[in-house]
Design a protein around this motif. Sequence first.
Motif, PDB file in Angstrom:
ATOM      1  N   ARG A   1      -1.601  -2.614  -5.517  1.00 31.95           N
ATOM      2  CA  ARG A   1      -1.735  -3.999  -5.990  1.00 31.95           C
ATOM      3  C   ARG A   1      -1.029  -4.175  -7.332  1.00 31.95           C
ATOM      4  NH1 ARG A   1      -8.055  -5.577  -4.698  1.00 31.95           N
ATOM      5  NH2 ARG A   1      -7.820  -5.647  -2.439  1.00 31.95           N
ATOM      6  N   VAL A   2      -1.208  -3.203  -8.201  1.00 27.43           N
ATOM      7  CA  VAL A   2      -0.549  -3.289  -9.508  1.00 27.43           C
ATOM      8  C   VAL A   2       0.967  -3.315  -9.311  1.00 27.43           C
ATOM      9  CG1 VAL A   2      -0.169  -2.101 -11.681  1.00 27.43           C
ATOM     10  CG2 VAL A   2      -2.459  -2.190 -10.692  1.00 27.43           C
ATOM     11  N   MET A   3       1.466  -2.447  -8.417  1.00 23.31           N
ATOM     12  CA  MET A   3       2.901  -2.418  -8.151  1.00 23.31           C
ATOM     13  C   MET A   3       3.367  -3.764  -7.602  1.00 23.31           C
ATOM     14  SD  MET A   3       4.388   0.338  -9.059  1.00 23.31           S
ATOM     15  CE  MET A   3       5.863   0.320  -8.083  1.00 23.31           C
ATOM     16  N   VAL A   4       2.548  -4.347  -6.699  1.00 22.74           N
ATOM     17  CA  VAL A   4       2.918  -5.647  -6.126  1.00 22.74           C
ATOM     18  C   VAL A   4       2.965  -6.701  -7.219  1.00 22.74           C
ATOM     19  CG1 VAL A   4       2.132  -7.469  -4.574  1.00 22.74           C
ATOM     20  CG2 VAL A   4       2.062  -5.085  -3.832  1.00 22.74           C
ATOM     21  N   ARG A   5       1.974  -6.699  -8.109  1.00 22.22           N
ATOM     22  CA  ARG A   5       1.982  -7.677  -9.205  1.00 22.22           C
ATOM     23  C   ARG A   5       3.212  -7.481 -10.093  1.00 22.22           C
ATOM     24  NH1 ARG A   5      -4.185  -8.027 -11.579  1.00 22.22           N
ATOM     25  NH2 ARG A   5      -5.086  -9.197  -9.851  1.00 22.22           N
ATOM     26  N   VAL A   6       3.503  -6.225 -10.455  1.00 24.09           N
ATOM     27  CA  VAL A   6       4.658  -5.951 -11.318  1.00 24.09           C
ATOM     28  C   VAL A   6       5.939  -6.388 -10.611  1.00 24.09           C
ATOM     29  CG1 VAL A   6       6.018  -4.097 -12.354  1.00 24.09           C
ATOM     30  CG2 VAL A   6       3.529  -4.112 -12.603  1.00 24.09           C
ATOM     31  N   MET A   7       6.059  -6.017  -9.352  1.00 22.69           N
ATOM     32  CA  MET A   7       7.260  -6.404  -8.602  1.00 22.69           C
ATOM     33  C   MET A   7       7.378  -7.932  -8.531  1.00 22.69           C
ATOM     34  SD  MET A   7       9.103  -3.870  -7.699  1.00 22.69           S
ATOM     35  CE  MET A   7      10.057  -4.519  -6.354  1.00 22.69           C
ATOM     36  N   GLY A   8       6.236  -8.597  -8.329  1.00 18.09           N
ATOM     37  CA  GLY A   8       6.262 -10.062  -8.277  1.00 18.09           C
ATOM     38  C   GLY A   8       6.708 -10.644  -9.608  1.00 18.09           C
TER      39      GLY A   8
END
Length: 110
Positions: A1-8
């Motif tokens: 989830r953190v990676m998804v947020r950062v990528m977003g």
Amino acid sequence: RVMVRVMGRVMVSVMVRVIVRVTVMVMVKVLVRVIVRVMVKVMVRVMVRVMVRVMVRVMVRVIVRVTVMVMVKVLVRVIVRVMVKVMVRVMVRVMVRVMVRVMVRVMVRV
């Protein structure tokens, strides 16, 4: 989830940067076109004014030269006519004097 947020977030920031760059490029292009059009209009107006001034100067010079030439021609003709008249009168007077002298001599001899 953190990676998804950062990528977003990264994707959003990249998209914002791309959009800003594209809009700046388009704005610069439009501005350059407008500036070029305005400059061309101004240059054309200035060139037209300069050409009109130059043409007026040239026309005035040509007209002055032509009028001077015509005046000189007319003056020369008038002067020549007057001179011819005067010469003819003088010649007639001289001829009359000479004729009178000759006639007087002939009459005296006879």
